[in-house]
Design a protein around this motif. Structure first.
Motif, PDB file in Angstrom:
ATOM      1  N   LEU A  58     -26.591   7.790  -1.008  1.00  0.00           N
ATOM      2  CA  LEU A  58     -25.643   6.911  -1.797  1.00  0.00           C
ATOM      3  C   LEU A  58     -25.912   6.483  -3.177  1.00  0.00           C
ATOM      4  CD1 LEU A  58     -24.803   4.648   1.059  1.00  0.00           C
ATOM      5  CD2 LEU A  58     -23.628   6.721   0.437  1.00  0.00           C
ATOM      6  N   GLN A  59     -27.417   6.567  -3.387  1.00  0.00           N
ATOM      7  CA  GLN A  59     -27.748   6.183  -4.811  1.00  0.00           C
ATOM      8  C   GLN A  59     -29.426   6.513  -5.008  1.00  0.00           C
ATOM      9  OE1 GLN A  59     -27.138   1.922  -6.004  1.00  0.00           O
ATOM     10  NE2 GLN A  59     -28.887   1.855  -7.387  1.00  0.00           N
ATOM     11  N   SER A  60     -29.666   7.017  -6.228  1.00  0.00           N
ATOM     12  CA  SER A  60     -31.060   7.511  -6.114  1.00  0.00           C
ATOM     13  C   SER A  60     -31.300   7.778  -7.484  1.00  0.00           C
ATOM     14  CB  SER A  60     -31.399   8.865  -5.375  1.00  0.00           C
ATOM     15  OG  SER A  60     -30.760   9.887  -5.858  1.00  0.00           O
ATOM     16  N   GLY A  61     -32.699   7.794  -7.970  1.00  0.00           N
ATOM     17  CA  GLY A  61     -33.075   8.543  -9.349  1.00  0.00           C
ATOM     18  C   GLY A  61     -32.867   9.843  -9.167  1.00  0.00           C
ATOM     19  N   GLU A  62     -33.928  10.501  -9.645  1.00  0.00           N
ATOM     20  CA  GLU A  62     -34.192  12.114  -9.640  1.00  0.00           C
ATOM     21  C   GLU A  62     -34.845  12.471  -8.142  1.00  0.00           C
ATOM     22  OE1 GLU A  62     -34.254  15.589 -11.676  1.00  0.00           O
ATOM     23  OE2 GLU A  62     -34.004  13.816 -12.714  1.00  0.00           O
ATOM     24  N   LEU A  63     -34.016  13.408  -7.494  1.00  0.00           N
ATOM     25  CA  LEU A  63     -34.565  13.780  -6.055  1.00  0.00           C
ATOM     26  C   LEU A  63     -35.188  15.190  -6.198  1.00  0.00           C
ATOM     27  CD1 LEU A  63     -32.100  12.348  -3.493  1.00  0.00           C
ATOM     28  CD2 LEU A  63     -34.221  11.623  -4.111  1.00  0.00           C
ATOM     29  N   PRO A  64     -35.996  15.659  -5.604  1.00  0.00           N
ATOM     30  CA  PRO A  64     -36.433  17.118  -5.493  1.00  0.00           C
ATOM     31  C   PRO A  64     -35.316  17.806  -4.749  1.00  0.00           C
ATOM     32  CG  PRO A  64     -37.678  15.986  -3.955  1.00  0.00           C
ATOM     33  CD  PRO A  64     -36.817  15.060  -4.806  1.00  0.00           C
ATOM     34  N   GLU A  65     -35.230  18.992  -5.183  1.00  0.00           N
ATOM     35  CA  GLU A  65     -33.996  19.798  -4.653  1.00  0.00           C
ATOM     36  C   GLU A  65     -34.575  20.345  -3.173  1.00  0.00           C
ATOM     37  OE1 GLU A  65     -31.122  21.316  -5.817  1.00  0.00           O
ATOM     38  OE2 GLU A  65     -31.213  20.139  -7.619  1.00  0.00           O
ATOM     39  N   PRO A  66     -33.479  20.296  -2.353  1.00  0.00           N
ATOM     40  CA  PRO A  66     -33.961  20.681  -0.999  1.00  0.00           C
ATOM     41  C   PRO A  66     -34.662  22.088  -0.988  1.00  0.00           C
ATOM     42  CG  PRO A  66     -31.724  20.291  -1.308  1.00  0.00           C
ATOM     43  CD  PRO A  66     -32.050  20.196  -2.293  1.00  0.00           C
ATOM     44  N   GLY A  67     -35.638  22.178   0.026  1.00  0.00           N
ATOM     45  CA  GLY A  67     -36.179  23.435   0.185  1.00  0.00           C
ATOM     46  C   GLY A  67     -35.327  24.104   1.047  1.00  0.00           C
ATOM     47  N   ASP A  68     -35.776  25.689   1.458  1.00  0.00           N
ATOM     48  CA  ASP A  68     -35.046  26.530   1.827  1.00  0.00           C
ATOM     49  C   ASP A  68     -34.682  26.164   3.449  1.00  0.00           C
ATOM     50  OD1 ASP A  68     -34.761  28.137  -0.291  1.00  0.00           O
ATOM     51  OD2 ASP A  68     -36.448  29.810   0.381  1.00  0.00           O
ATOM     52  N   ASP A  69     -35.830  25.706   4.032  1.00  0.00           N
ATOM     53  CA  ASP A  69     -35.436  25.066   5.578  1.00  0.00           C
ATOM     54  C   ASP A  69     -34.323  23.908   5.533  1.00  0.00           C
ATOM     55  OD1 ASP A  69     -37.332  27.214   6.290  1.00  0.00           O
ATOM     56  OD2 ASP A  69     -38.925  25.858   6.327  1.00  0.00           O
ATOM     57  N   GLU A  70     -34.618  23.208   4.567  1.00  0.00           N
ATOM     58  CA  GLU A  70     -33.927  21.869   4.634  1.00  0.00           C
ATOM     59  C   GLU A  70     -32.455  22.289   4.499  1.00  0.00           C
ATOM     60  OE1 GLU A  70     -33.237  17.546   2.634  1.00  0.00           O
ATOM     61  OE2 GLU A  70     -34.777  18.790   1.855  1.00  0.00           O
ATOM     62  N   ALA A  71     -31.926  23.113   3.378  1.00  0.00           N
ATOM     63  CA  ALA A  71     -30.886  23.456   2.822  1.00  0.00           C
ATOM     64  C   ALA A  71     -30.306  24.327   4.165  1.00  0.00           C
ATOM     65  CB  ALA A  71     -30.997  24.461   1.528  1.00  0.00           C
ATOM     66  N   LEU A  86     -32.109  15.523   4.572  1.00  0.00           N
ATOM     67  CA  LEU A  86     -33.153  15.462   5.736  1.00  0.00           C
ATOM     68  C   LEU A  86     -34.080  14.482   5.211  1.00  0.00           C
ATOM     69  CD1 LEU A  86     -33.484  18.764   7.537  1.00  0.00           C
ATOM     70  CD2 LEU A  86     -31.889  17.213   7.770  1.00  0.00           C
ATOM     71  N   SER A  87     -34.153  13.213   5.927  1.00  0.00           N
ATOM     72  CA  SER A  87     -35.030  12.217   5.376  1.00  0.00           C
ATOM     73  C   SER A  87     -36.561  12.404   5.822  1.00  0.00           C
ATOM     74  CB  SER A  87     -34.756  10.816   5.918  1.00  0.00           C
ATOM     75  OG  SER A  87     -34.847  10.948   7.570  1.00  0.00           O
ATOM     76  N   CYS A  88     -36.973  13.558   6.342  1.00  0.00           N
ATOM     77  CA  CYS A  88     -38.217  14.179   6.833  1.00  0.00           C
ATOM     78  C   CYS A  88     -38.718  14.836   5.524  1.00  0.00           C
ATOM     79  CB  CYS A  88     -38.386  14.715   8.118  1.00  0.00           C
ATOM     80  SG  CYS A  88     -37.463  16.256   8.061  1.00  0.00           S
ATOM     81  N   GLN A  89     -37.762  15.133   4.816  1.00  0.00           N
ATOM     82  CA  GLN A  89     -38.177  16.171   3.712  1.00  0.00           C
ATOM     83  C   GLN A  89     -38.267  15.543   2.452  1.00  0.00           C
ATOM     84  OE1 GLN A  89     -39.149  19.618   4.379  1.00  0.00           O
ATOM     85  NE2 GLN A  89     -39.089  18.401   6.078  1.00  0.00           N
ATOM     86  N   LEU A  90     -37.969  14.022   2.337  1.00  0.00           N
ATOM     87  CA  LEU A  90     -38.125  13.212   1.110  1.00  0.00           C
ATOM     88  C   LEU A  90     -39.411  12.280   1.324  1.00  0.00           C
ATOM     89  CD1 LEU A  90     -34.465  11.857   0.845  1.00  0.00           C
ATOM     90  CD2 LEU A  90     -35.494  13.695  -0.528  1.00  0.00           C
TER      91      LEU A  90
END
Length: 107
Positions: A58-71, A86-90
């Motif tokens: 809902l709100q964030s600063g700079e997040l990394p792009e999702p990896g292939d598996d997550e996407a 996926l919160s496991c990937q953050l």
């Protein structure tokens, strides 16, 4: 020295809880939520293959792009939004301070 950040989680009833997370342990947002006894199944244990830790950012600063598996996993979810992750990937880091996520229903 341990630095703590705040992560805010919106629960299904609309209320929010604030979780403190250390930035020096390499934890994922999913692990922080589970450690605080939130209802996050995380059946695969953080391998990005079950999507039971799905959140909407809902709100964030700079997040990394999702990896292939997550996407790929996000593409299969019926409740996915443009800001689903996926919160496991953050991974918890100082850039996530103030992150606000909503727990999403399972498929």
């Amino acid at each position: 020295m341990e630095e703590l950040i705040n992560i805010h989680v919106e629960l299904p009833d609309g209320s929010r809880v604030t979780l403190e997370a250390p930035t020096d342990m390499g934890l994922s947002v999913m692990e922080v939520m589970k450690a605080n006894e939130l209802d996050v199944p995380a059946i695969c244990g953080g391998m990005a293959i079950c999507a039971t830790c799905h959140v909407e950012v809902l709100q964030s600063g700079e997040l990394p792009e999702p990896g292939d598996d997550e996407a790929y996993m996000l593409e299969t979810l019926p409740h996915a939004t443009a800001t689903s992750r996926l919160s496991c990937q953050l991974r918890v880091n100082p850039d996530l301070d103030g992150l606000v996520v909503r727990l999403m229903p399972e498929a």
